[in-house]
Enzyme design. Structure first.
Site, PDB file in Angstrom:
ATOM      1  N   LYS A  23     -17.533  15.109   0.537  1.00 30.28           N
ATOM      2  CA  LYS A  23     -16.474  14.859  -0.469  1.00 30.28           C
ATOM      3  C   LYS A  23     -17.104  14.559  -1.830  1.00 30.28           C
ATOM      4  O   LYS A  23     -16.700  15.114  -2.846  1.00 30.28           O
ATOM      5  CB  LYS A  23     -15.629  13.657  -0.038  1.00 30.28           C
ATOM      6  N   ASN A  24     -18.122  13.697  -1.840  1.00 29.83           N
ATOM      7  CA  ASN A  24     -18.685  13.257  -3.122  1.00 29.83           C
ATOM      8  C   ASN A  24     -19.635  14.256  -3.771  1.00 29.83           C
ATOM      9  O   ASN A  24     -20.134  14.007  -4.866  1.00 29.83           O
ATOM     10  CB  ASN A  24     -19.337  11.881  -2.953  1.00 29.83           C
ATOM     11  N   ARG A  93     -10.129   8.313  -8.710  1.00 30.99           N
ATOM     12  CA  ARG A  93     -10.960   7.891  -9.841  1.00 30.99           C
ATOM     13  C   ARG A  93     -11.954   8.954 -10.270  1.00 30.99           C
ATOM     14  O   ARG A  93     -12.387   8.996 -11.404  1.00 30.99           O
ATOM     15  CB  ARG A  93     -11.755   6.643  -9.450  1.00 30.99           C
ATOM     16  N   CYS A 117      -9.713  -0.299  -8.353  1.00 25.67           N
ATOM     17  CA  CYS A 117      -9.157   0.098  -7.050  1.00 25.67           C
ATOM     18  C   CYS A 117      -9.426  -1.067  -6.105  1.00 25.67           C
ATOM     19  O   CYS A 117      -9.961  -2.100  -6.507  1.00 25.67           O
ATOM     20  CB  CYS A 117      -9.792   1.398  -6.559  1.00 25.67           C
ATOM     21  N   ARG A 122     -14.480  -1.168 -11.031  1.00 24.30           N
ATOM     22  CA  ARG A 122     -14.904   0.237 -11.220  1.00 24.30           C
ATOM     23  C   ARG A 122     -15.005   0.597 -12.718  1.00 24.30           C
ATOM     24  O   ARG A 122     -14.309   1.470 -13.203  1.00 24.30           O
ATOM     25  CB  ARG A 122     -13.969   1.203 -10.495  1.00 24.30           C
ATOM     26  N   PRO A 123     -15.836  -0.080 -13.472  1.00 25.84           N
ATOM     27  CA  PRO A 123     -15.947   0.193 -14.913  1.00 25.84           C
ATOM     28  C   PRO A 123     -16.502   1.594 -15.189  1.00 25.84           C
ATOM     29  O   PRO A 123     -17.165   2.178 -14.318  1.00 25.84           O
ATOM     30  CB  PRO A 123     -16.921  -0.867 -15.415  1.00 25.84           C
ATOM     31  N   ASP A 306     -21.105   2.999   1.164  1.00 24.25           N
ATOM     32  CA  ASP A 306     -20.002   3.709   1.832  1.00 24.25           C
ATOM     33  C   ASP A 306     -20.127   3.682   3.350  1.00 24.25           C
ATOM     34  O   ASP A 306     -19.231   4.172   4.034  1.00 24.25           O
ATOM     35  CB  ASP A 306     -19.931   5.155   1.334  1.00 24.25           C
ATOM     36  N   ARG A 398      -8.148  10.815   2.784  1.00 27.84           N
ATOM     37  CA  ARG A 398      -8.717  11.188   1.469  1.00 27.84           C
ATOM     38  C   ARG A 398     -10.149  11.690   1.646  1.00 27.84           C
ATOM     39  O   ARG A 398     -10.624  12.521   0.896  1.00 27.84           O
ATOM     40  CB  ARG A 398      -8.733   9.978   0.538  1.00 27.84           C
TER      41      ARG A 398
HETATM   42  C1  EPZ Z   1     -19.624   6.888  -6.367  1.00 28.59           C
HETATM   43  O1  EPZ Z   1     -18.682   6.112  -7.084  1.00 28.59           O
HETATM   44  C2  EPZ Z   1     -18.921   7.303  -5.085  1.00 28.59           C
HETATM   45  N1  EPZ Z   1     -17.745   8.127  -5.412  1.00 28.59           N
HETATM   46  C3  EPZ Z   1     -18.466   6.052  -4.315  1.00 28.59           C
HETATM   47  O2  EPZ Z   1     -17.899   6.495  -3.086  1.00 28.59           O
HETATM   48  C4  EPZ Z   1     -19.709   5.201  -4.018  1.00 28.59           C
HETATM   49  O3  EPZ Z   1     -19.289   4.002  -3.392  1.00 28.59           O
HETATM   50  C5  EPZ Z   1     -20.447   4.878  -5.313  1.00 28.59           C
HETATM   51  O4  EPZ Z   1     -20.773   6.089  -6.020  1.00 28.59           O
HETATM   52  C6  EPZ Z   1     -21.743   4.119  -5.064  1.00 28.59           C
HETATM   53  O5  EPZ Z   1     -22.591   4.877  -4.248  1.00 28.59           O
HETATM   54  C7  EPZ Z   1     -17.938   9.419  -5.774  1.00 28.59           C
HETATM   55  O6  EPZ Z   1     -19.059   9.915  -5.853  1.00 28.59           O
HETATM   56  C8  EPZ Z   1     -16.703  10.204  -6.090  1.00 28.59           C
HETATM   57  P1  EPZ Z   1     -21.115   4.126  -9.443  1.00 28.59           P
HETATM   58  P2  EPZ Z   1     -18.970   5.743  -8.642  1.00 28.59           P
HETATM   59  O7  EPZ Z   1     -20.741   4.491 -10.827  1.00 28.59           O
HETATM   60  O8  EPZ Z   1     -19.736   6.803  -9.296  1.00 28.59           O
HETATM   61  C9  EPZ Z   1     -21.427   0.027 -11.824  1.00 28.59           C
HETATM   62  C10 EPZ Z   1     -16.313   6.638  -1.369  1.00 28.59           C
HETATM   63  O9  EPZ Z   1     -15.993   5.803  -0.515  1.00 28.59           O
HETATM   64  N2  EPZ Z   1     -20.970   0.810 -13.004  1.00 28.59           N
HETATM   65  O10 EPZ Z   1     -22.366   4.696  -8.855  1.00 28.59           O
HETATM   66  O11 EPZ Z   1     -17.662   5.307  -9.217  1.00 28.59           O
HETATM   67  C11 EPZ Z   1     -20.334  -0.146 -10.791  1.00 28.59           C
HETATM   68  O12 EPZ Z   1     -19.538  -1.299 -11.080  1.00 28.59           O
HETATM   69  C12 EPZ Z   1     -16.510   6.203  -2.801  1.00 28.59           C
HETATM   70  O13 EPZ Z   1     -16.527   7.871  -1.158  1.00 28.59           O
HETATM   71  C13 EPZ Z   1     -20.877   0.187 -14.242  1.00 28.59           C
HETATM   72  O14 EPZ Z   1     -21.134  -1.005 -14.373  1.00 28.59           O
HETATM   73  O15 EPZ Z   1     -19.906   4.459  -8.486  1.00 28.59           O
HETATM   74  C14 EPZ Z   1     -21.098  -0.302  -9.507  1.00 28.59           C
HETATM   75  O16 EPZ Z   1     -21.477  -1.665  -9.357  1.00 28.59           O
HETATM   76  C15 EPZ Z   1     -16.143   4.737  -3.029  1.00 28.59           C
HETATM   77  N3  EPZ Z   1     -20.472   0.923 -15.315  1.00 28.59           N
HETATM   78  C16 EPZ Z   1     -22.366   0.529  -9.727  1.00 28.59           C
HETATM   79  O17 EPZ Z   1     -22.438   0.770 -11.132  1.00 28.59           O
HETATM   80  C17 EPZ Z   1     -20.166   2.263 -15.215  1.00 28.59           C
HETATM   81  O18 EPZ Z   1     -19.832   2.894 -16.240  1.00 28.59           O
HETATM   82  C18 EPZ Z   1     -22.361   1.866  -9.016  1.00 28.59           C
HETATM   83  O19 EPZ Z   1     -21.173   2.537  -9.351  1.00 28.59           O
HETATM   84  C19 EPZ Z   1     -20.267   2.865 -13.944  1.00 28.59           C
HETATM   85  C20 EPZ Z   1     -20.680   2.131 -12.855  1.00 28.59           C
END
Ligand code: EPZ
Length: 433
Positions: A23-24, A93, A117, A122-123, A306, A398
């Protein structure tokens, strides 16, 4: 309301499960179609609600999406809209991924702020700061991100405070058509990021260093179409490996390259007593004796967040004390109270969950809160004595293709059904259960 019912837990699962495309990986790959007016053909696409949501969003932007089985053809001949509205973005998202490609292709984008969410705030501040470094003018108003780059984007040096998966993907897709060279330091190294870079390079992009913490992108004038096979889903693989272990069964997980995709996961599984053997078609997974583990979720190649709910479910029925530390999301323990309703012994201490294994969980009515928590509850139900009914499993569809069918094929006494009770009636029923 969609529900899953496990009529009888404790059945050892035996058989084969075909792992689906990730999916990702599929979501950003679909968005990459915005970067060219030529067709992108994706194979091994998973049949998921999120993929359908992304198809709808891309359709609104002007992408024609043709699906046939697990193949998709996406063609963005012309971009007819550069707005991703709230009603779609709030459902998924990952819609924020259209920001970079729309700026690169059309010089503008208006994307709803995704909001938080269940698992956290999720910033996307790092996405926005990165695009500004590439010359985008960004305004945040009325819950929308309005971005403009009328003279195109220019290469820049980006250093992420933390590795962000979709942030790395958004910037990579913006930078491929920027003028000059872009570097991303502290980039995400997930296999899904690498798969996107591989596809973009097959479209004529010049990306180097993907899979490491420093990615370099040399902008080009134009990208062309391509044909790309989506990598298999490492989270689905880990999830069904735990299904085999928690039921003391034996399942062959079928798909290419699953062993490599389990980097960061396999060593924790081994510590837990899960046996993973390579076969011609994939991986054979089983478990005799299970052992308690201490595991912390980390960016790849660490243990994936995950899979946190899923490994926790396993530790609930593993003799001894385990500790699961969640370092990525601030609210990803929503499955804990539901597991405790089934008799689990879990104590939360900030980012740590201390789990004391019990001999048996008891089936009960429980409620899913997010995608991966849903499957944590399914795994617990598969191991529990008696019947478990999981409510709100629209979360699960999903991200898992035909989960009930795949588990039934391995002998699970599981079904899914639609309940016509109102959410109020369900809440009432649960509180007196
Ligand atoms: C991706 O989300 C995945 N989703 C998530 O999978 C997964 O949990 C996550 O990466 C971490 O591995 C997809 O790929 C569609 P991040 P993403 O930006 O990109 C912080 C699932 O279950 N951060 O890597 O949204 C954030 O708070 C989903 O399939 C900032 O601070 O996650 C977190 O602590 C859930 N500022 C860390 O980085 C930003 O601008 C990692 O988040 C972006 C992120």
């Amino acid at each position: 309301m969609l529900k899953i019912k496990i009529n009888k837990g404790g059945i050892p699962l035996k058989g084969k499960i075909n792992i689906s495309g990730a999916k990702n990986a599929a979501l950003p790959l679909m968005v990459a179609s915005l970067l060219t007016d030529e067709p992108i053909a994706l194979d091994n696409a998973p049949a998921l609600a999120d993929v359908r949501t992304m198809s709808n969003l891309l359709g609104i932007l002007g992408v024609s999406v043709d699906c046939s089985g697990s193949s998709m053809k996406l063609t963005a001949k012309d971009i007819c809209s550069t707005t991703a509205a709230y009603d779609l973005v709030k459902k998924m998202r990952a819609s924020v991924l259209v920001l970079g490609p729309l700026l690169a292709r059309a010089g503008q984008a208006k994307v709803s702020l995704p909001g938080g969410c269940a698992i956290g705030v999720r910033p996307i501040n790092l996405h926005i700061r990165g695009l500004q470094t590439l010359g985008a003018e960004i305004d945040l108003q009325d819950g929308y991100i309005t971005a403009k780059a009328p003279n195109g984007l220019k290469g820049g040096a980006i250093n992420f405070d933390v590795p962000t998966v979709t942030g790395t993907e958004n910037i990579m897709m913006a930078a491929v058509l920027a003028k000059g060279i872009t570097t991303i330091v502290n980039a995400a190294c997930e296999p899904e990021v690498v798969d996107l870079a591989k596809c973009l390079n097959s479209m004529g992009a010049r990306i180097h260093g993907q899979g490491t913490q420093k990615i370099t992108i040399e902008g080009v004038d134009k990208l062309h179409g391509t044909k790309h096979k989506i990598i298999y889903d490492r989270i689905e693989t880990g999830t069904y490996a735990i299904a085999a272990a928690i039921t003391r069964g034996e399942i062959e997980l079928i798909g290419e390259g699953l062993g490599a995709l389990m980097l960061g996961t396999a060593d924790v599984f081994e510590q837990a007593g899960i046996s993973i053997k390579k076969t011609e078609l994939g991986l054979m997974v089983s478990a005799d004796k299970l052992y308690p583990v201490s595991v912390s979720t980390e960016p790849f190649p660490g243990f994936p967040t995950d899979l946190q709910a899923q490994i926790m479910a396993l530790m609930c029925v593993t003799k001894g004390t385990s500790v699961v530390t969640e370092n990525i999301w601030e609210n990803r323990f929503l499955h804990v109270p539901e597991l405790c309703r089934m008799g689990a012994d879990i104590t939360l201490k900030g980012t740590k969950a201390v789990i004391k294994g019990v001999r048996k969980l008891q089936g009960a009515p429980v409620m899913a809160t997010d995608l991966r928590a849903s499957f944590g509850l399914v795994l617990a139900g598969l191991a529990a004595d008696g019947t478990t009914v999981i409510d709100r499993t629209y979360h699960l569809v999903r991200g898992y293709e035909n989960a009930v069918g795949k588990l039934q094929a391995c002998g699970a006494d599981i079904e899914e059904f639609l309940s016509n009770k109102s959410p109020y009636e369900e809440k009432l029923q649960r509180s007196f259960a």
